[in-house]
Enzyme design. Structure first.
Site, PDB file in Angstrom:
ATOM      1  N   ARG A  23      19.803  38.771  29.483  1.00 30.22           N
ATOM      2  CA  ARG A  23      19.661  37.079  29.735  1.00 30.22           C
ATOM      3  C   ARG A  23      20.069  36.948  31.205  1.00 30.22           C
ATOM      4  O   ARG A  23      21.217  37.436  31.407  1.00 30.22           O
ATOM      5  CB  ARG A  23      19.926  36.059  28.992  1.00 30.22           C
ATOM      6  CG  ARG A  23      19.339  36.274  27.384  1.00 30.22           C
ATOM      7  CD  ARG A  23      18.135  35.675  27.287  1.00 30.22           C
ATOM      8  NE  ARG A  23      17.520  35.878  25.821  1.00 30.22           N
ATOM      9  CZ  ARG A  23      16.315  35.567  25.721  1.00 30.22           C
ATOM     10  NH1 ARG A  23      15.436  34.819  26.355  1.00 30.22           N
ATOM     11  NH2 ARG A  23      15.952  35.746  24.159  1.00 30.22           N
ATOM     12  N   HIS A  83      24.387  47.941  35.144  1.00 30.59           N
ATOM     13  CA  HIS A  83      23.010  48.056  35.389  1.00 30.59           C
ATOM     14  C   HIS A  83      22.285  49.612  35.505  1.00 30.59           C
ATOM     15  O   HIS A  83      23.011  50.310  36.047  1.00 30.59           O
ATOM     16  CB  HIS A  83      22.646  47.498  36.663  1.00 30.59           C
ATOM     17  CG  HIS A  83      21.180  47.234  37.161  1.00 30.59           C
ATOM     18  ND1 HIS A  83      20.302  46.605  36.669  1.00 30.59           N
ATOM     19  CD2 HIS A  83      20.222  48.221  37.907  1.00 30.59           C
ATOM     20  CE1 HIS A  83      19.103  46.740  36.679  1.00 30.59           C
ATOM     21  NE2 HIS A  83      19.050  47.669  37.640  1.00 30.59           N
TER      22      HIS A  83
HETATM   23  C1  GRF Z   1      22.140  49.847  29.116  1.00 26.00           C
HETATM   24  O1  GRF Z   1      21.258  50.849  29.812  1.00 26.00           O
HETATM   25  C2  GRF Z   1      22.621  49.056  30.246  1.00 26.00           C
HETATM   26  O2  GRF Z   1      22.692  49.530  31.539  1.00 26.00           O
HETATM   27  C3  GRF Z   1      21.374  48.031  30.324  1.00 26.00           C
HETATM   28  O3  GRF Z   1      20.959  47.808  29.121  1.00 26.00           O
HETATM   29  C4  GRF Z   1      21.413  49.165  28.145  1.00 26.00           C
HETATM   30  C5  GRF Z   1      22.193  48.637  27.025  1.00 26.00           C
HETATM   31  O4  GRF Z   1      22.511  49.571  26.156  1.00 26.00           O
HETATM   32  N1  GRF Z   1      21.901  46.650  30.873  1.00 26.00           N
HETATM   33  P1  GRF Z   1      23.784  49.297  24.946  1.00 26.00           P
HETATM   34  O5  GRF Z   1      23.309  48.088  24.254  1.00 26.00           O
HETATM   35  O6  GRF Z   1      24.784  49.365  25.700  1.00 26.00           O
HETATM   36  O7  GRF Z   1      23.598  50.556  24.252  1.00 26.00           O
END
Ligand code: GRF
Length: 240
Positions: A136, A159
């Protein structure tokens, strides 16, 4: 090991980054205590990871709030301290040409959800909030309640792309579809824009002709799990 800082986490999904942070705290690789994990999604699997580690959890169901307001825009009250004009003026998520009503509806609904998040978060008096796959967008209403000391950033995000390339929700997908030969991940602070805040750390990996979207996600995530704890530790050591 230095003095421990207090951190909180927000997640939306599987929580593998959250797990890496929990494990790094337990192993003493981060001088921090994780005091809560919150989610916008009641089904987030990562909430179980937090519970298993004995970490307090909470949910602010964004989907429900947004659906309720779509049916009746006055069904939920905006927070007393929400100043639409002020938040509108600060936000850089929408361009000047975006429909005014759309921006207003977005900012009002998010302020309602964000107030609920703040009601859980602020009493914990944390040093740092880590977004670990929190899907979000946070608005200036929330950010200004967290970043109360000028120049002191308190919200960190990971990210799945080498920013400033490919902001948005599908960093690895965008990197892959663009035909990039290198992909990566970025840890940065949250400011008013979409993935635009100051960069803290980055890791890159090579993309070969054999790679698929799945394989690059795998490579990227493995780097994320190492990079995020390192950046949090840097913050804990006051080295950012
Ligand atoms: C990761 O690739 C992060 O960079 C992105 O969403 C994904 C989350 O993965 N913002 P997780 O829930 O930590 O397994």
């Amino acid at each position: 090991m230095g003095k421990k800082i207090k951190i909180g986490a927000l997640i939306s999904g599987g929580g593998t980054n959250l797990q890496a942070i929990i494990d790094s705290c337990a192993a003493g690789n981060i001088d921090a205590t994780l005091v809560f994990t919150g989610s916008d999604n009641p089904e987030a699997k990562g909430l179980d990871r937090a519970r298993r580690a004995g970490v307090e959890t909470f949910v602010v169901d964004y989907g429900k709030i947004i659906r309720t307001l779509k049916q009746n825009s006055n069904a939920l009250a905006v927070p007393d301290d929400f100043d639409l004009k002020e938040v509108q003026h600060r936000q850089t998520l929408f361009s000047a040409s975006t429909d005014h009503e759309k921006i207003t509806a977005f900012l009002r609904s998010r302020a309602i959800a964000e107030r609920a998040l703040l009601d859980y978060i602020l009493p914990h008096d944390i040093d740092l909030l880590v977004l670990a796959g929190f899907m979000r967008t946070l608005t200036p209403y929330f950010i200004d309640h967290m970043n109360t000391v000028p120049g002191k950033w308190k919200i960190m995000n990971i990210h799945p792309a080498l920013l400033p390339s490919f902001p948005g929700t599908d960093g690895y997908g965008d990197t892959f579809r663009h035909g990039c030969k290198v992909g990566g991940c970025t840890v940065h602070f949250i400011d008013y824009g979409e993935d635009t805040g100051p960069i803290i750390g980055q890791r890159a990996f090579e993309i070969t002709d054999e790679d698929t979207l799945e394989s690059i996600k795998k490579k990227g995530l493995a780097l994320e799990w190492a990079l995020y704890p390192e950046c949090i530790q840097k913050f804990a050591e006051n080295k950012i």
